[in-house]
Design an enzyme around this catalytic site. Structure first.
Site, mmCIF file in Angstrom:
data_model
loop_
_atom_site.group_PDB
_atom_site.id
_atom_site.type_symbol
_atom_site.label_atom_id
_atom_site.label_comp_id
_atom_site.label_asym_id
_atom_site.label_seq_id
_atom_site.Cartn_x
_atom_site.Cartn_y
_atom_site.Cartn_z
ATOM 1 N N LYS A 183 0.816 -1.215 0.000
ATOM 2 C CA LYS A 183 0.000 0.000 0.000
ATOM 3 C C LYS A 183 0.851 1.267 0.000
ATOM 4 C CE LYS A 183 -3.263 -2.892 -0.035
ATOM 5 N NZ LYS A 183 -3.992 -3.172 -1.274
ATOM 6 N N GLY B 76 -9.031 -2.381 5.289
ATOM 7 C CA GLY B 76 -9.328 -1.707 6.545
ATOM 8 C C GLY B 76 -8.887 -2.406 7.811
ATOM 9 N N GLU C 122 -1.300 8.399 7.986
ATOM 10 C CA GLU C 122 -2.028 9.358 7.146
ATOM 11 C C GLU C 122 -2.865 10.274 8.014
ATOM 12 O OE1 GLU C 122 -4.642 7.270 4.488
ATOM 13 O OE2 GLU C 122 -3.063 6.951 3.009
ATOM 14 N N PHE D 178 -6.180 11.496 9.296
ATOM 15 C CA PHE D 178 -7.449 10.780 9.435
ATOM 16 C C PHE D 178 -8.591 11.643 8.926
ATOM 17 C CE2 PHE D 178 -11.202 9.783 12.222
ATOM 18 C CZ PHE D 178 -11.520 8.565 11.624
ATOM 19 N N LEU D 179 -9.303 11.137 7.930
ATOM 20 C CA LEU D 179 -10.496 11.835 7.427
ATOM 21 C C LEU D 179 -11.691 11.303 8.220
ATOM 22 C CD1 LEU D 179 -9.763 11.619 3.575
ATOM 23 C CD2 LEU D 179 -9.229 13.492 5.140
ATOM 24 N N LYS E 253 -18.866 -4.181 2.443
ATOM 25 C CA LYS E 253 -19.816 -3.355 1.710
ATOM 26 C C LYS E 253 -21.178 -4.034 1.728
ATOM 27 C CE LYS E 253 -16.054 -1.765 -1.218
ATOM 28 N NZ LYS E 253 -15.279 -2.050 -2.457
ATOM 29 N N GLU F 112 -9.425 3.121 -5.675
ATOM 30 C CA GLU F 112 -10.248 3.554 -4.538
ATOM 31 C C GLU F 112 -9.840 4.936 -4.067
ATOM 32 O OE1 GLU F 112 -11.030 -0.722 -2.277
ATOM 33 O OE2 GLU F 112 -9.967 0.870 -1.234
ATOM 34 N N GLU G 137 -6.121 3.189 -2.355
ATOM 35 C CA GLU G 137 -5.622 1.857 -2.730
ATOM 36 C C GLU G 137 -6.097 1.527 -4.130
ATOM 37 O OE1 GLU G 137 -7.010 -1.161 0.015
ATOM 38 O OE2 GLU G 137 -6.396 0.050 1.727
ATOM 39 N N ARG H 141 -8.358 -6.846 -9.094
ATOM 40 C CA ARG H 141 -9.256 -7.967 -9.413
ATOM 41 C C ARG H 141 -10.597 -7.456 -9.929
ATOM 42 N NH1 ARG H 141 -9.758 -6.657 -4.069
ATOM 43 N NH2 ARG H 141 -11.880 -6.101 -3.483
#
Ligand code: MV4
Length: 446
Positions: free
Chosen positions: A116, A164, A199, A201-202, A236, A274, A286, A290
């Site tokens: 990543k 995640g 990173e 954080f949002l 999801k 993404e 990311e 696939r």
């Protein structure tokens, strides 16, 4: 073009791939575990090979068994579907070493996107906006400095992660010191890789992803975006194309940025980029190498068969359409139907006694269920995808509501009632939700 394709997967996606092959005049080989002897994907395929016992490790993840099955049956190519071996660069390499075509990207691209930090750097170097953060791995020595530069709150992520798992938020330097070691131990246990990065954080982003296709002749197209913000515990639950959050300018920009990067990377086959989207800005997080579970919503709005394109690309053919020939029409929403307890979300395997899927204009059901089938306890609880198209988002919602009312799955527990509550909620109807919305919605009920 290939004469015979082995499908290294099960369930609805195995069927999905079989259907594309059939339409193209390609013979199919199903592989299955002993738990899937009577599965629909085995019944429909031209040939089938049992590759091992029920645990996925010994069957759907068993590389020697799968490659042997392809060799014995004379398959020219293997489609990995999603999950299982679909993003394992070693599998893609081994398949190709056996003179069989892997229907997907190169092992090098799969490996790059699996790291990543390297993926983020590659996209940032190509001018794609990324979440502010460290370019190098976070260590006990540099973490506090990196976090102070970014500004709290920060998010600690695993370089070998994705999806995640193993992320930790820190609001202060003291909290950072506390969670860094925990994050490292969890990353090592989950991914056998303890490299971390940090990173900004949002706090309330949407998850928006762009579908791309690239052939081996240098052609790249994007098929627009999907909004996948309706999720729970990184699973999801509902996805839609396009995102209710983007205006035409933002939509054009995110697509153009994605295409340009894919072209520069020399990527081939299907991929998904993404992004997090918050306050009108998008940030790459990311790339998935696939076919994705939610690809049908993109197919519904573009009319493009993504699996057919994947097979065409892998056989050396050019993309069937140029960007200016791709038109997004209407709106599509997918509900992931899981066999699970509505109260605990625990899997609910067992025998399906009655099965009546909905139909009618604009309604597509991707599922390997049939009346009397058994849902084994060994695999994912996703058993069907209800995908609905409408000329407008409102028409799509009307159709989705009545389709959910029609759908009967007897004998096992499902999340159909949860979907009915989601599509009736004012926030969903208004497209007013972020990645935290569903968790609050399901907690409020309990
Ligand atoms: C984030 C984030 C907030 N800020 N990064 C989770 C999955 C992984 N692909 C990236 N994830 C996130 N990254 C920053 N800088 C929030 C998430 C996140 C999330 C993202 C997409 C969909 C669902 C999610 C659920 C929780 C957290």
């Amino acid at each position: 073009m290939f004469d015979k394709v082995l499908i290294a997967n099960r369930g609805e996606v195995a069927l999905r791939i079989h259907r594309a092959c059939r339409e193209m005049g390609i013979k199919t080989v199903a592989v299955h575990s002993t738990a899937d002897e009577d599965a629909m994907h085995v019944r429909l395929a031209d040939e089938s090979v049992c590759i091992g016992p029920p645990p996925a490790r010994e069957s759907y993840l068993n590389m020697p068994a799968i490659v042997s099955a392809a060799t014995i049956t004379g398959a020219d190519a293997i489609h990995p579907g999603y999950g299982f071996l679909s993003e394992d660069p070693a599998f893609a390499s081994i398949v190709e070493e056996h003179g069989i075509t892997f229907i997907g990207p190169t092992p090098a691209h799969i490996r790059l996107m699996g790291d990543k930090i390297a993926a983020k750097k590659a996209f940032r170097d190509l001018g794609v906006p990324v979440v502010p953060g460290s370019e190098e791995p976070a260590t006990d020595a540099n973490a506090a400095k990196i976090a102070a530069e970014i500004g709290y709150p920060v998010l600690i992520k695993a370089a070998g992660g994705g999806g995640g798992r193993g992320m930790k938020v820190a609001h202060t330097q003291a909290e950072l010191a506390r969670v860094l070691g925990i994050a490292r131990a969890e990353a090592k246990a989950a991914f056998r890789n303890d490299v971390l990065y940090i990173e900004k954080f949002l706090d309330r982003p949407r998850h928006i992803e762009v579908q791309v296709l690239a052939d081996t002749h240098g052609n790249v197209v994007h098929l627009g975006e999907r909004d996948c913000s309706i999720q729970r515990r990184h699973q999801k639950v509902v996805e839609e194309a396009g995102s209710p959050a983007l205006n035409a300018k933002e939509r054009a920009e995110i697509g153009a940025v994605a295409s340009k990067a894919i072209n520069a990377l020399g990527y081939r086959n299907a991929g998904t980029i993404e992004f997090l989207f918050q306050d009108g800005a998008f940030y790459f997080i990311e790339m998935n190498t696939r076919l994705q579970v939610e690809h049908p919503v993109t197919e519904m709005v573009t009319g493009i068969d993504i699996v057919r394109e994947q097979i065409r690309i892998a056989s050396g053919l050019a993309l069937s359409r140029r960007q200016d020939e791709i038109v997004m029409r209407g709106h599509a929403i997918e509900c992931r139907v899981n066999a699970e307890s509505p109260d605990t979300f625990a899997p609910s395997p067992g025998r399906v006694t009655d099965y009546h899927p909905p139909g009618g204009l604009g309604v597509r059901v991707d599922s390997a269920l049939y009346s009397g089938c058994r849902i084994p306890p060994n695999y994912d609880s996703l058993v069907a995808k209800l995908v609905v198209h409408g000329e407008t988002r409102n028409e799509c919602l009307m159709r989705l509501r009545r389709s959910l009312e029609e759908y009967v799955i007897g004998g096992v527990q499902t999340n159909l009632a949860l979907h009915q509550r989601i599509v009736a909620s004012p926030e969903f109807v208004n497209g007013d939700y972020d990645i935290h919305w569903l968790e609050r919605f399901t907690e409020a009920k309990h």
